[in-house]
Design a protein around this motif. Sequence first.
Motif, PDB file in Angstrom:
ATOM      1  N   LEU A  29       0.846  -1.196   0.000  1.00  0.00           N
ATOM      2  CA  LEU A  29       0.000   0.000   0.000  1.00  0.00           C
ATOM      3  C   LEU A  29       0.879   1.244   0.000  1.00  0.00           C
ATOM      4  O   LEU A  29       2.026   1.206   0.445  1.00  0.00           O
ATOM      5  CB  LEU A  29      -0.896   0.032   1.248  1.00  0.00           C
ATOM      6  N   GLN A  30       0.310   2.331  -0.470  1.00  0.00           N
ATOM      7  CA  GLN A  30       0.970   3.634  -0.346  1.00  0.00           C
ATOM      8  C   GLN A  30      -0.011   4.593   0.313  1.00  0.00           C
ATOM      9  O   GLN A  30      -1.224   4.482   0.138  1.00  0.00           O
ATOM     10  CB  GLN A  30       1.448   4.153  -1.693  1.00  0.00           C
ATOM     11  N   LEU A  31       0.538   5.495   1.094  1.00  0.00           N
ATOM     12  CA  LEU A  31      -0.266   6.475   1.822  1.00  0.00           C
ATOM     13  C   LEU A  31      -0.677   7.589   0.866  1.00  0.00           C
ATOM     14  O   LEU A  31       0.150   8.108   0.122  1.00  0.00           O
ATOM     15  CB  LEU A  31       0.537   7.037   2.997  1.00  0.00           C
ATOM     16  N   ASN A  32      -1.953   7.924   0.871  1.00  0.00           N
ATOM     17  CA  ASN A  32      -2.449   9.006   0.018  1.00  0.00           C
ATOM     18  C   ASN A  32      -2.029  10.361   0.572  1.00  0.00           C
ATOM     19  O   ASN A  32      -1.590  10.477   1.719  1.00  0.00           O
ATOM     20  CB  ASN A  32      -3.976   8.937  -0.108  1.00  0.00           C
ATOM     21  N   GLU A  33      -2.214  11.395  -0.241  1.00  0.00           N
ATOM     22  CA  GLU A  33      -1.808  12.756   0.147  1.00  0.00           C
ATOM     23  C   GLU A  33      -2.514  13.243   1.406  1.00  0.00           C
ATOM     24  O   GLU A  33      -1.963  14.051   2.150  1.00  0.00           O
ATOM     25  CB  GLU A  33      -2.075  13.731  -0.998  1.00  0.00           C
ATOM     26  N   ASP A  34      -3.745  12.732   1.654  1.00  0.00           N
ATOM     27  CA  ASP A  34      -4.481  13.183   2.834  1.00  0.00           C
ATOM     28  C   ASP A  34      -3.879  12.649   4.133  1.00  0.00           C
ATOM     29  O   ASP A  34      -4.232  13.095   5.220  1.00  0.00           O
ATOM     30  CB  ASP A  34      -5.964  12.825   2.733  1.00  0.00           C
ATOM     31  N   GLY A  35      -2.973  11.678   4.024  1.00  0.00           N
ATOM     32  CA  GLY A  35      -2.311  11.122   5.198  1.00  0.00           C
ATOM     33  C   GLY A  35      -3.188  10.207   6.029  1.00  0.00           C
ATOM     34  O   GLY A  35      -2.781   9.740   7.083  1.00  0.00           O
ATOM     35  N   ARG A  36      -4.405   9.926   5.557  1.00  0.00           N
ATOM     36  CA  ARG A  36      -5.347   9.091   6.330  1.00  0.00           C
ATOM     37  C   ARG A  36      -5.815   7.866   5.569  1.00  0.00           C
ATOM     38  O   ARG A  36      -6.429   6.986   6.141  1.00  0.00           O
ATOM     39  CB  ARG A  36      -6.580   9.903   6.715  1.00  0.00           C
ATOM     40  N   SER A  37      -5.574   7.812   4.267  1.00  0.00           N
ATOM     41  CA  SER A  37      -6.084   6.694   3.479  1.00  0.00           C
ATOM     42  C   SER A  37      -4.974   6.113   2.614  1.00  0.00           C
ATOM     43  O   SER A  37      -3.939   6.738   2.411  1.00  0.00           O
ATOM     44  CB  SER A  37      -7.259   7.158   2.611  1.00  0.00           C
ATOM     45  N   TYR A  38      -5.213   4.897   2.153  1.00  0.00           N
ATOM     46  CA  TYR A  38      -4.220   4.163   1.389  1.00  0.00           C
ATOM     47  C   TYR A  38      -4.772   3.788   0.018  1.00  0.00           C
ATOM     48  O   TYR A  38      -5.984   3.672  -0.162  1.00  0.00           O
ATOM     49  CB  TYR A  38      -3.847   2.854   2.107  1.00  0.00           C
ATOM     50  N   THR A  39      -3.859   3.555  -0.906  1.00  0.00           N
ATOM     51  CA  THR A  39      -4.187   2.911  -2.178  1.00  0.00           C
ATOM     52  C   THR A  39      -3.132   1.839  -2.399  1.00  0.00           C
ATOM     53  O   THR A  39      -2.062   1.853  -1.775  1.00  0.00           O
ATOM     54  CB  THR A  39      -4.159   3.901  -3.372  1.00  0.00           C
ATOM     55  N   PHE A  40      -3.440   0.909  -3.280  1.00  0.00           N
ATOM     56  CA  PHE A  40      -2.462  -0.127  -3.592  1.00  0.00           C
ATOM     57  C   PHE A  40      -1.293   0.505  -4.338  1.00  0.00           C
ATOM     58  O   PHE A  40      -1.478   1.414  -5.148  1.00  0.00           O
ATOM     59  CB  PHE A  40      -3.101  -1.242  -4.419  1.00  0.00           C
ATOM     60  N   ALA A  41      -0.099   0.000  -4.065  1.00  0.00           N
ATOM     61  CA  ALA A  41       1.104   0.539  -4.693  1.00  0.00           C
ATOM     62  C   ALA A  41       1.098   0.303  -6.204  1.00  0.00           C
ATOM     63  O   ALA A  41       1.656   1.095  -6.948  1.00  0.00           O
ATOM     64  CB  ALA A  41       2.352  -0.074  -4.056  1.00  0.00           C
ATOM     65  N   ASN A  42       0.480  -0.774  -6.636  1.00  0.00           N
ATOM     66  CA  ASN A  42       0.337  -1.003  -8.070  1.00  0.00           C
ATOM     67  C   ASN A  42      -0.889  -1.880  -8.332  1.00  0.00           C
ATOM     68  O   ASN A  42      -1.425  -2.520  -7.425  1.00  0.00           O
ATOM     69  CB  ASN A  42       1.612  -1.586  -8.698  1.00  0.00           C
TER      70      ASN A  42
END
Length: 182
Positions: A29-42
């Motif tokens: 996972l990677q941390l989104n810009e909001d610092g509270r949510s994640y997305t998959f790295a790929n």
Amino acid sequence: TEMIAEMAGIVRQESLESDLHEMFRAGILQLNEDGRSYTFANNSFRETIYECLPQGDRVRWHGCCAKWLERHLNIQNVSLLAYQFTRARMTERGFYFSLQAAKSALESFSLSDAARHFSDCRNLCEVKGENPPPDHLVVDFLQAYSKFLTLEGRHAEVYGTLRRWRRLAKSAHNNASAMSAA
């Protein structure tokens, strides 16, 4: 994390956050810009995990996600709601949001997006079972779809769509719509 915890019925939010952080440290996972949510790295990670879920669980999770998004967010992204409700096999809501997304894409001349959403509408019209799309929405779909087909230069399909629109409008006693289709 709040949405995932609600969807999964997880009581301990700390455990979920710990698991997500561990996946972040592992590079999944990677941390989104909001610092509270994640997305998959790929996409490979996302697709692999998705494919490992049993079909029934996927449908249930899409349904939970769709309902959560509709309930908690004043969301204008009808495309996202269309995707979630359609994948959840919630025919009436999926059709409604797919139609809204198709019309929005058509208005902005994004024909590839319009084609995808109109395709979902067509498929949902064919679904037999509970909560089929109501006739007035199907008439609305056929009207917008005929415009799309005209823009695409698919005249033979336009003719068939107009005939179906006219028949459905007449059976629903919507004479104004039936005359528009004529």
